[in-house]
Design an enzyme around this catalytic site. Structure first.
Site, mmCIF file in Angstrom:
data_model
loop_
_atom_site.group_PDB
_atom_site.id
_atom_site.type_symbol
_atom_site.label_atom_id
_atom_site.label_comp_id
_atom_site.label_asym_id
_atom_site.label_seq_id
_atom_site.Cartn_x
_atom_site.Cartn_y
_atom_site.Cartn_z
ATOM 1 N N PRO A 13 0.785 -1.230 0.000
ATOM 2 C CA PRO A 13 0.000 0.000 0.000
ATOM 3 C C PRO A 13 0.823 1.289 0.000
ATOM 4 O O PRO A 13 1.871 1.368 0.638
ATOM 5 C CB PRO A 13 -0.818 -0.095 1.293
ATOM 6 N N ASN A 14 0.290 2.252 -0.717
ATOM 7 C CA ASN A 14 0.828 3.618 -0.822
ATOM 8 C C ASN A 14 2.084 3.735 -1.682
ATOM 9 O O ASN A 14 2.544 4.839 -1.947
ATOM 10 C CB ASN A 14 1.074 4.243 0.573
ATOM 11 N N ARG A 21 4.845 10.998 -1.581
ATOM 12 C CA ARG A 21 5.262 10.745 -0.197
ATOM 13 C C ARG A 21 6.500 11.591 0.119
ATOM 14 O O ARG A 21 7.002 12.326 -0.724
ATOM 15 C CB ARG A 21 5.496 9.236 0.001
ATOM 16 N N TYR A 26 11.653 8.678 0.649
ATOM 17 C CA TYR A 26 11.363 7.760 -0.454
ATOM 18 C C TYR A 26 11.946 8.168 -1.798
ATOM 19 O O TYR A 26 11.782 7.451 -2.785
ATOM 20 C CB TYR A 26 9.847 7.561 -0.573
ATOM 21 N N ASN A 77 7.956 -5.837 -1.255
ATOM 22 C CA ASN A 77 7.924 -4.691 -0.348
ATOM 23 C C ASN A 77 6.496 -4.599 0.193
ATOM 24 O O ASN A 77 5.618 -4.043 -0.459
ATOM 25 C CB ASN A 77 8.306 -3.396 -1.077
ATOM 26 N N ALA A 80 3.439 -0.806 4.660
ATOM 27 C CA ALA A 80 2.989 -0.786 6.070
ATOM 28 C C ALA A 80 2.511 -2.156 6.552
ATOM 29 O O ALA A 80 2.569 -2.445 7.757
ATOM 30 C CB ALA A 80 1.900 0.259 6.256
ATOM 31 N N HIS A 83 4.504 -4.449 9.048
ATOM 32 C CA HIS A 83 4.594 -4.299 10.492
ATOM 33 C C HIS A 83 3.483 -4.990 11.275
ATOM 34 O O HIS A 83 3.586 -5.108 12.488
ATOM 35 C CB HIS A 83 4.644 -2.799 10.835
ATOM 36 N N ASP A 90 1.294 -15.263 6.844
ATOM 37 C CA ASP A 90 0.879 -16.660 6.676
ATOM 38 C C ASP A 90 0.864 -17.060 5.204
ATOM 39 O O ASP A 90 1.247 -18.181 4.856
ATOM 40 C CB ASP A 90 -0.508 -16.884 7.291
ATOM 41 N N GLU A 101 12.475 -9.850 1.243
ATOM 42 C CA GLU A 101 11.734 -8.648 1.674
ATOM 43 C C GLU A 101 12.585 -7.420 1.339
ATOM 44 O O GLU A 101 13.798 -7.426 1.597
ATOM 45 C CB GLU A 101 11.509 -8.751 3.187
ATOM 46 N N HIS A 103 12.780 -2.936 1.283
ATOM 47 C CA HIS A 103 12.240 -1.628 1.659
ATOM 48 C C HIS A 103 13.108 -0.552 1.032
ATOM 49 O O HIS A 103 14.341 -0.680 0.984
ATOM 50 C CB HIS A 103 12.239 -1.454 3.184
ATOM 51 N N LEU A 104 12.464 0.508 0.588
ATOM 52 C CA LEU A 104 13.206 1.657 0.056
ATOM 53 C C LEU A 104 13.989 2.324 1.187
ATOM 54 O O LEU A 104 15.174 2.621 1.062
ATOM 55 C CB LEU A 104 12.225 2.659 -0.557
ATOM 56 N N SER A 105 13.294 2.566 2.293
ATOM 57 C CA SER A 105 13.923 3.194 3.463
ATOM 58 C C SER A 105 14.486 2.095 4.367
ATOM 59 O O SER A 105 14.305 0.902 4.095
ATOM 60 C CB SER A 105 12.879 4.021 4.218
ATOM 61 N N ARG A 110 13.812 4.276 11.619
ATOM 62 C CA ARG A 110 12.644 5.165 11.635
ATOM 63 C C ARG A 110 11.813 4.954 12.918
ATOM 64 O O ARG A 110 12.345 4.506 13.918
ATOM 65 C CB ARG A 110 11.837 4.933 10.349
ATOM 66 N N ARG A 114 7.904 0.774 13.101
ATOM 67 C CA ARG A 114 8.468 0.175 11.877
ATOM 68 C C ARG A 114 9.598 -0.814 12.184
ATOM 69 O O ARG A 114 10.150 -1.439 11.293
ATOM 70 C CB ARG A 114 8.992 1.261 10.941
HETATM 71 C C1 DQA Z 1 8.474 0.884 3.284
HETATM 72 C C2 DQA Z 1 8.673 1.117 4.787
HETATM 73 C C3 DQA Z 1 7.359 0.941 5.539
HETATM 74 O O1 DQA Z 1 7.564 1.194 6.924
HETATM 75 C C4 DQA Z 1 6.323 1.926 5.024
HETATM 76 O O2 DQA Z 1 5.093 1.703 5.663
HETATM 77 C C5 DQA Z 1 6.188 1.931 3.550
HETATM 78 C C6 DQA Z 1 7.370 1.749 2.720
HETATM 79 C C7 DQA Z 1 9.752 1.182 2.487
HETATM 80 O O3 DQA Z 1 9.815 0.773 1.339
HETATM 81 O O4 DQA Z 1 10.656 1.861 3.001
HETATM 82 O O5 DQA Z 1 5.099 2.186 3.019
HETATM 83 O O6 DQA Z 1 8.150 -0.485 3.095
#
Ligand code: DQA
Length: 146
Positions: A13-14, A21, A26, A77, A80, A83, A90, A101, A103-105, A110, A114
């Protein structure tokens, strides 16, 4: 046809609104640009990818089920959902091929909420904190695994 299986690159999501963002966290790429970047880096490594994004937990779970049935490797990725989504964890636990897995950040640098990933425990490994390069590094790692 390539010898290695197609890698599913899932985004939660997002991430579809990446350019709206916080750019300090990001970067400035929009999702279409991130997707092109992933496809270009995959092609350079001789890998085939299918890049998808959804804001829906259900849709992500359905894609994980399909990946499990097809024995597809997955770079994920979960955004959110990382978390707190035990349902996604599952589904990810049922995968038959490696899961990485990404993540960009760097979530560990953070907010405290997270710092927990419910996905990491069922992933082969986690790469975060390198911006779009997190995906490139995940592709390199996946190439070694498959
Ligand atoms: C994220 C890190 C997550 O904490 C956050 O909710 C995201 C992006 C990242 O790619 O850094 O939406 O997965």
């Amino acid at each position: 046809m390539s010898q290695t299986p197609k890698i599913l690159v899932l985004n939660g999501p997002n991430l579809g609104r990446l350019d709206l963002r916080d750019s300090a966290i990001y970067g400035t790429m929009n999702f279409a640009q991130l997707s092109e970047f992933i496809k270009k880096e995959a092609a350079a490594l001789g890998l085939e990818v299918d890049v998808q994004q959804s804001d829906s937990e259900v849709e992500l779970i359905n894609w994980l089920h399909e990946a499990a049935d097809a024995k597809s490797p997955v770079i994920f990725n979960p955004a959110a959902f990382t978390h707190y989504s035990y349902a996604i964890r599952d589904a990810a636990a049922m995968l038959k091929a490696p899961l990485i897995e990404v993540h960009l950040s760097n979530p560990l640098a953070r907010e405290e909420f997270r710092h927990t990933s419910v996905i990491s425990g069922v992933a082969h490994g986690t790469i975060g904190g390198f911006g779009p390069d997190s995906y490139r590094l995940a592709l390199i790692a996946m190439k070694e695994l498959i």
